[in-house]
Motif scaffolding. Structure first.
Motif, short mmCIF file in Angstrom:
data_model
loop_
_atom_site.label_atom_id
_atom_site.label_comp_id
_atom_site.label_asym_id
_atom_site.label_seq_id
_atom_site.Cartn_x
_atom_site.Cartn_y
_atom_site.Cartn_z
N PHE A 148 -49.11 -4.08 8.18
CA PHE A 148 -47.77 -3.67 8.61
C PHE A 148 -47.19 -4.66 9.62
O PHE A 148 -47.91 -5.17 10.49
CB PHE A 148 -47.82 -2.30 9.28
CG PHE A 148 -48.09 -1.15 8.35
CD1 PHE A 148 -47.07 -0.56 7.62
CD2 PHE A 148 -49.38 -0.65 8.22
CE1 PHE A 148 -47.32 0.50 6.77
CE2 PHE A 148 -49.65 0.42 7.37
CZ PHE A 148 -48.62 0.99 6.64
N ARG A 149 -45.90 -4.86 9.53
CA ARG A 149 -45.18 -5.57 10.60
C ARG A 149 -45.15 -4.68 11.83
O ARG A 149 -45.08 -3.46 11.73
CB ARG A 149 -43.75 -5.88 10.16
CG ARG A 149 -43.63 -6.94 9.10
CD ARG A 149 -42.21 -7.09 8.61
NE ARG A 149 -41.26 -7.38 9.69
CZ ARG A 149 -39.95 -7.60 9.49
NH1 ARG A 149 -39.46 -7.55 8.25
NH2 ARG A 149 -39.16 -7.84 10.51
N LEU A 152 -41.01 -3.50 13.73
CA LEU A 152 -40.12 -2.47 13.19
C LEU A 152 -40.67 -1.09 13.52
O LEU A 152 -41.87 -0.85 13.46
CB LEU A 152 -40.01 -2.61 11.66
CG LEU A 152 -39.40 -3.90 11.11
CD1 LEU A 152 -39.53 -3.93 9.59
CD2 LEU A 152 -37.94 -4.03 11.52
N ILE A 219 -40.26 4.75 6.58
CA ILE A 219 -40.33 3.38 7.07
C ILE A 219 -39.45 2.44 6.25
O ILE A 219 -39.21 2.66 5.06
CB ILE A 219 -41.78 2.86 7.06
CG1 ILE A 219 -42.39 2.89 5.65
CG2 ILE A 219 -42.64 3.72 8.00
CD1 ILE A 219 -43.79 2.30 5.59
N SER A 223 -41.35 -3.14 5.97
CA SER A 223 -42.43 -2.82 6.90
C SER A 223 -43.79 -3.38 6.48
O SER A 223 -44.62 -3.72 7.32
CB SER A 223 -42.57 -1.29 7.05
OG SER A 223 -41.42 -0.73 7.63
#
Length: 271
Positions: A148-149, A152, A219, A223
């Motif tokens: 995951f980033r 964000l 999300i 993401s």
């Protein structure tokens, strides 16, 4: 715990890094996977769904100077008045109850436990190469790992777990920081996980403007950066997962893990 100390112990994740979540894959039951990829909903589990029975064991004690009997008495009276009782009756009930040995501590611990049971959490780690994670959480390498980033929401609000031998001490009435800390403390036996957690508190996430459905955060499509398939994942499971991802709004890079030839580690090759 003061606010400044809380964020020193439980900092938010560095938005330049990634967080990873390991998952199993059952080709006959893909609802949970589809919930994430096709509906973009990141499920947050209740305490009773977690695998550690020691989760969320806040400890209330009158020995803590912040928990003065007078302060608690006033708060309990105020709570009863809010519930509809007259002040005189509320004062009588609280005064009588507080004379019962251990009443306050037992009552407060029960209330705190009930509060924690309503809190939802999602767990991540900081590496996609941990062999124990692949074994424990990705069905002995037959599952997969998501990267995951962290710039964000809601992943950007994930906080570091503290590993300590004692339950978190709680001051009552519990505030927002005290409530969140309950879900961010674990035994040192789990320290190898280097865990971060995003917390789901309906009122808080609504105020922050993060969309949700009551159990999951919704999300953004960007993401998910990468998806890594386990080195023992069957071709059938692999094809099924990739088909689900292809139908989704996510466009992650895809990787297949393999066992290194000369060391106890994994190598990843782009699919």
């Amino acid at each position: 715990m003061k606010e400044e100390e809380f964020y020193e112990v439980h900092p938010y994740v560095d938005n330049k890094k990634s967080l990873f979540r390991f998952m199993s894959f059952n080709i006959e039951s893909t609802e949970y996977i589809e919930h994430l990829f096709l509906k973009r909903r990141l499920y947050h589990a209740l305490a009773e769904e977690l695998n550690d029975p020691f989760e969320g064991k806040p400890h209330f004690t009158m020995g803590n100077p912040a928990n003065s009997a007078q302060k608690i008495r006033k708060h309990l009276i105020k709570s009863l008045i809010k519930s509809g009782q007259k002040r005189k009756d509320a004062e009588k009930v609280v005064s009588a109850s507080m004379k019962i040995p251990n009443f306050v501590e037992e009552s407060m611990n029960k209330l705190l436990e009930e509060a924690f049971m309503k809190l939802r959490v999602c767990c991540y780690t900081t590496s996609n190469k941990n062999l124990l994670f692949w074994s424990h959480y990705a069905d002995s390498h037959k599952g997969f790992c998501i990267e995951f980033r962290t710039d964000l929401a809601p992943i950007s609000f994930a906080q570091k777990v503290e590993y300590t031998k004692t339950y978190p001490q709680v001051v009552y009435p519990i505030d927002n920081i005290g409530g969140r800390r309950m879900a961010l403390v674990k035994s040192p036996d789990w320290s190898y996980e280097d865990e971060f957690r995003s917390l789901f508190i309906a009122n808080s996430c609504t105020k922050m403007g993060i969309p949700h459905d009551g159990k999951s955060y919704i999300i953004p499509p960007s993401s998910i950066k990468n998806v890594y398939l386990g080195c023992q994942m069957s071709q059938e499971s692999q094809d099924s997962l990739l088909s689900i991802i292809a139908k989704s709004d996510f466009t992650p890079k895809l990787w297949k893990a393999s066992m290194a030839k000369d060391a106890f580690e994994l190598a990843f090759e782009a699919i």
